[in-house]
Scaffold this active site. Structure first.
Site, mmCIF file in Angstrom:
data_model
loop_
_atom_site.group_PDB
_atom_site.id
_atom_site.type_symbol
_atom_site.label_atom_id
_atom_site.label_comp_id
_atom_site.label_asym_id
_atom_site.label_seq_id
_atom_site.Cartn_x
_atom_site.Cartn_y
_atom_site.Cartn_z
ATOM 1 N N ILE A 129 51.701 44.127 -39.188
ATOM 2 C CA ILE A 129 53.072 44.422 -38.764
ATOM 3 C C ILE A 129 53.748 43.200 -38.129
ATOM 4 C CG2 ILE A 129 52.241 45.458 -36.609
ATOM 5 C CD1 ILE A 129 55.410 46.411 -38.542
ATOM 6 N N GLY B 233 44.949 54.436 -36.878
ATOM 7 C CA GLY B 233 44.835 54.766 -35.460
ATOM 8 C C GLY B 233 44.647 56.253 -35.205
ATOM 9 N N GLN B 234 44.528 56.579 -33.932
ATOM 10 C CA GLN B 234 44.238 57.971 -33.546
ATOM 11 C C GLN B 234 45.305 58.932 -34.059
ATOM 12 O OE1 GLN B 234 44.578 58.941 -29.382
ATOM 13 N NE2 GLN B 234 43.255 60.731 -29.529
ATOM 14 N N TYR C 167 51.527 47.862 -20.810
ATOM 15 C CA TYR C 167 51.827 48.864 -21.834
ATOM 16 C C TYR C 167 53.069 49.667 -21.448
ATOM 17 C CZ TYR C 167 50.970 53.130 -24.606
ATOM 18 O OH TYR C 167 51.073 54.204 -25.446
ATOM 19 N N GLY D 255 50.239 51.770 -38.829
ATOM 20 C CA GLY D 255 49.198 52.123 -37.857
ATOM 21 C C GLY D 255 48.429 53.350 -38.316
ATOM 22 N N LYS E 228 56.707 49.934 -23.297
ATOM 23 C CA LYS E 228 57.272 51.200 -23.773
ATOM 24 C C LYS E 228 58.648 51.458 -23.158
ATOM 25 C CE LYS E 228 54.214 52.595 -26.726
ATOM 26 N NZ LYS E 228 54.568 52.584 -28.150
#
Ligand code: SER
Length: 324
Positions: free
Chosen positions: A56, A13-14, A145, A10, A149
């Site tokens: 992934i 990403g941010q 989400y 990733g 998590k």
């Protein structure tokens, strides 16, 4: 840090962009392999060290990359965030959970030694105590989400207990950064506001003026991520995920902070579906376990964050190397 190499999944990403840059400066560029299914917009991530194009959801390809580069530590950051996940629940569940199992299983089978996997304030929900939310408390998330998590945290702890997998995790608050854009989160407004203030002098916020949320400047988040992954295993007794706090503010408070630098800045409010997500999350976080166990301490408050954000984004605009 163990002897093998580090894989960041990733990396476009941010968080990924800044984590790759920091890991390379700390541990050496050739030891840090950046990977993503898309190309990072920040050139340095591709030019500054090894980069692998990796989906992934292809576990064979993941294994190939791990063996090719002699990886022993994986930072698995690929995920679909809260706002996007609400629009594609099944795809979000598949990406967030399947990829975690692939990485956990690599460690279970002795292919890698250590994993960092991020959790989020999204594990909390409307029934959680909203202020100074404790480490151990009611977790009834109302987003896909958040459910992914929370389940992920439990699987990390399970793999640690049953198979001795060394996995470490942080519940990130909203993250504020200038090097890379956030993607699809409820807290993204706290980055957009700086860009819009500098470019247009106004911003229409998608949350209500009083939607207080926990936030953190990226430099703090990266330091926390590397610290928790690097310390001795005995100092990480919590193997679900650690609460982590930086600052808390409302859209109105950040707008006032921006106005100290750009007095004519105008903020309007057009709350959308993300307001409901924000309202289900804590306003502030108790991170005493992270402080006690591995010495966590945040450095950036709203004032300092705003100064750096405005200064850095102004520079980007001036040199017109804007990535947004
Ligand atoms: N910043 C994330 C989001 O808004 C929370 O982890 O989805």
């Amino acid at each position: 840090m163990a002897a093998g190499n580090i894989l960041v999944i990733g990396a476009a990403g941010q968080i990924g962009v800044e984590l790759v840059l920091q890991l390379r400066s700390q541990f050496g560029a050739s030891r840090v392999i950046a990977s993503d299914v898309r190309m990072p917009s920040v050139e340095e991530v591709i030019q500054g060290g090894p980069f692998e194009n990796l989906n992934i959801l292809n576990d064979q390809d993941l294994l190939r990359v791990v063996e090719k580069h002699n990886i022993d530590t994986v930072y698995h950051l690929a995920a679909m965030l809260s706002a996007t996940a609400e629009k594609q629940p099944e795809k979000a569940w598949d990406l967030n959970m399947t990829s975690l199992f692939y990485v956990l299983d690599l460690a279970k089978h002795g292919k890698i030694k250590r994993i960092f996997w991020p959790s989020s304030i999204a594990v909390f929900g409307p029934t959680t105590p909203r202020h100074n939310t404790p480490q151990l408390t009611i977790c009834e998330p109302s987003t896909v989400y958040g459910i992914s998590k929370l389940a992920g945290e439990q699987w990390c702890s399970y793999y640690h207990e049953k198979f001795g997998v060394d996995v470490r995790s942080i519940r990130y608050p909203g993250l504020i950064s200038h090097k890379s854009a956030p993607g699809g989160g409820t807290t993204d407004y706290a980055v957009e506001i700086f860009h819009e203030a500098l470019k247009h002098g106004e911003y229409a916020c998608f949350l209500q003026a009083d939607a207080e949320l926990p936030m953190m400047f990226m430099e703090d988040a990266i330091r926390a991520t590397i610290e928790i992954t690097d310390i001795e295993a005995s100092r990480v007794p919590i193997r679900t995920s650690y609460n982590l706090a930086g600052m808390s503010f409302t859209p109105e408070q950040i707008a006032n902070e921006v106005r100290k630098h750009i007095p004519e800045f105008r903020m309007t409010y057009e709350p959308d579906f993300r307001q409901q997500i924000a309202a289900s999350w804590p306003a502030s976080i108790d991170d005493s376990a992270a402080r006690e166990h591995w010495g966590w301490q945040a450095n950036y408050d709203l004032k300092r964050t705003s100064e750096v954000m405005l200064q850095e984004i102004r520079k980007q605009i001036q040199s017109s190397r804007v990535t947004f």
